[in-house]
Design a protein around this motif. Structure first.
Motif, PDB file in Angstrom:
ATOM      1  N   LYS A 187       0.822  -1.213   0.000  1.00 30.78           N
ATOM      2  CA  LYS A 187       0.000   0.000   0.000  1.00 30.78           C
ATOM      3  C   LYS A 187       0.856   1.264   0.000  1.00 30.78           C
ATOM      4  CE  LYS A 187      -4.020  -2.125   0.464  1.00 30.78           C
ATOM      5  NZ  LYS A 187      -5.085  -2.046  -0.582  1.00 30.78           N
ATOM      6  N   GLN A 188       2.168   1.111   0.050  1.00 35.49           N
ATOM      7  CA  GLN A 188       3.052   2.259   0.231  1.00 35.49           C
ATOM      8  C   GLN A 188       3.350   3.008  -1.064  1.00 35.49           C
ATOM      9  OE1 GLN A 188       3.555  -0.855   1.193  1.00 35.49           O
ATOM     10  NE2 GLN A 188       4.289  -0.977   3.311  1.00 35.49           N
ATOM     11  N   ASN A 232      -0.049   7.681 -11.846  1.00 38.67           N
ATOM     12  CA  ASN A 232      -0.336   6.383 -11.238  1.00 38.67           C
ATOM     13  C   ASN A 232      -0.714   5.303 -12.245  1.00 38.67           C
ATOM     14  OD1 ASN A 232      -2.825   7.391 -11.977  1.00 38.67           O
ATOM     15  ND2 ASN A 232      -3.871   6.765 -10.109  1.00 38.67           N
ATOM     16  N   GLY A 246       0.517  -2.905  -5.683  1.00 38.53           N
ATOM     17  CA  GLY A 246      -0.650  -2.078  -5.431  1.00 38.53           C
ATOM     18  C   GLY A 246      -1.399  -1.627  -6.662  1.00 38.53           C
ATOM     19  N   ILE A 250      -2.814   2.714  -9.800  1.00 37.98           N
ATOM     20  CA  ILE A 250      -2.843   2.630  -8.347  1.00 37.98           C
ATOM     21  C   ILE A 250      -3.978   3.516  -7.858  1.00 37.98           C
ATOM     22  CG2 ILE A 250      -1.651   3.250  -6.218  1.00 37.98           C
ATOM     23  CD1 ILE A 250       0.894   2.322  -7.341  1.00 37.98           C
ATOM     24  N   ARG A 273       8.566   3.947   4.824  1.00 39.93           N
ATOM     25  CA  ARG A 273       7.720   3.215   3.877  1.00 39.93           C
ATOM     26  C   ARG A 273       8.597   2.436   2.877  1.00 39.93           C
ATOM     27  NH1 ARG A 273       5.168   5.372   7.168  1.00 39.93           N
ATOM     28  NH2 ARG A 273       5.774   3.367   8.046  1.00 39.93           N
ATOM     29  N   GLU A 314      -3.860  -2.011  -9.956  1.00 36.45           N
ATOM     30  CA  GLU A 314      -5.046  -2.777 -10.333  1.00 36.45           C
ATOM     31  C   GLU A 314      -5.251  -2.707 -11.836  1.00 36.45           C
ATOM     32  OE1 GLU A 314      -8.497  -1.472  -8.214  1.00 36.45           O
ATOM     33  OE2 GLU A 314      -7.639  -1.910  -6.228  1.00 36.45           O
ATOM     34  N   ASN A 367       2.901   5.075  -4.424  1.00 45.23           N
ATOM     35  CA  ASN A 367       1.926   6.084  -4.835  1.00 45.23           C
ATOM     36  C   ASN A 367       1.787   6.240  -6.339  1.00 45.23           C
ATOM     37  OD1 ASN A 367       1.546   6.847  -2.095  1.00 45.23           O
ATOM     38  ND2 ASN A 367       3.410   8.076  -2.188  1.00 45.23           N
TER      39      ASN A 367
END
Length: 309
Positions: A3-4, A196, A174, A189, A228, A176, A6
């Motif tokens: 999840k870190q 992203n 992370g 993301i 992170r 999709e 970005n």
């Protein structure tokens, strides 16, 4: 799943002529040179950074211009195209501008409903300008109006022979899967920064890429801070990836690992930023040297090609 991460932090490529590279990104594309420094491992070669006013993560294109480097060969196992975000409705203005500067390879298309202007950089680098509703504040000091100025990265294309393992990696990081068409699959993301998006382009019969001028050396993903980053490193090691120790790159901290498809990934921190050794008003003006190379300043200032600015 991590999840870190970005989104993108920066993209680093190779070039053959520093002066030409600098002119293309500052005069043609209207980006700001936010740092003029040198390659940590080859201090007689510049490391040039271009982005928005502050060099925000997700906006920065960087280059190692090796004098007279041979041209790279496009293929699989690399980032094949880097795309920048431009305002909706500005594609025609960019076509006209690029043509004025005699930029090569100008064509247009649409991908996933977004208009794109495709073109080549001085070394055959593959770029695209993608129309999007991007609210990031652009740099306009390069003479490009705010109505058409580049906002930062939109996405990057990874060219691979097989996307299965890379898909697993991106999802672990992370990303999709959000869309696909023909041989292109798009990943984002959710809730990431404005850079992203990644597209996987699968070309099973293409040759392997060969690095040279015009090639992307590595693509970097952004994390907020060193804590992170260490979490990401530990998770990648636990998954079986060979990850470097943390390396201090002066303006961010970096870790690197090679993907199954051959692309070199970096995970870079948003801290400390490009203003750690220059105030924002004067970014990219002075030659900044890593501390271990400061004793070479007199020699390097006489050796490095003036950028003409």
């Amino acid at each position: 799943m991590l999840k870190q991460i970005n989104g993108l932090h920066h993209v680093t490529s190779l070039a053959r002529d520093a002066r030409e590279n600098n002119a293309f990104f500052t005069n043609v594309l209207g980006l700001r040179r936010v740092k003029k420094t040198v390659n940590f491992d080859a201090p007689d070669v510049y490391h040039l950074y271009y982005g928005d006013e502050a060099g925000s993560p997700g906006t920065v294109m960087t280059y190692f211009p090796f004098p007279n480097a041979g041209r790279g060969r496009a293929g699989v196992g690399e980032v094949g195209r880097t795309s920048f975000s431009i305002p909706t409705g500005s594609a025609q203005a960019w076509q006209d501008r690029l043509a004025t500067f005699d930029v090569k390879g100008i064509t247009t298309d649409t991908r996933f409903g977004q208009a794109r202007v495709l073109f080549n950089g001085p070394d055959g680098d593959a770029f695209a300008l993608v129309e999007s509703d991007d609210e990031r504040t652009p740099w306009t000091g390069g003479g490009v109006s705010e109505a058409m100025a580049i906002r930062g990265f939109h996405s990057a294309d990874m060219r691979l022979r097989d996307g299965a393992i890379s898909t697993e990696l991106l999802q672990f990081m992370g990303y999709e899967k959000v869309d696909s068409t023909d041989n292109i699959t798009r990943f984002i993301i959710p809730g990431g920064n404005d850079a992203n998006t990644l597209d996987l382009e699968i070309t099973p019969d293409a040759p392997r890429a060969e690095q040279g001028a015009g090639s992307v050396h590595h693509i970097a993903f952004a994390v907020e801070n060193r804590a992170r980053q260490l979490e990401v490193r530990e998770a990648l090691l636990d998954t079986g990836y060979h990850v470097t120790p943390v390396i201090d790159r002066d303006y961010f901290y970096a870790i690197y690992f090679r993907t199954p498809g051959g692309v070199l990934f970096e995970v870079a921190t948003n801290e400390p930023g490009f203003d750690r050794d220059e105030d924002t008003a004067h970014l990219g003006q002075a030659l900044k040297l890593p501390s271990q190379h400061e004793h070479l300043r007199a020699r390097l200032e006489g050796l490095l090609e003036p950028l003409g600015d």
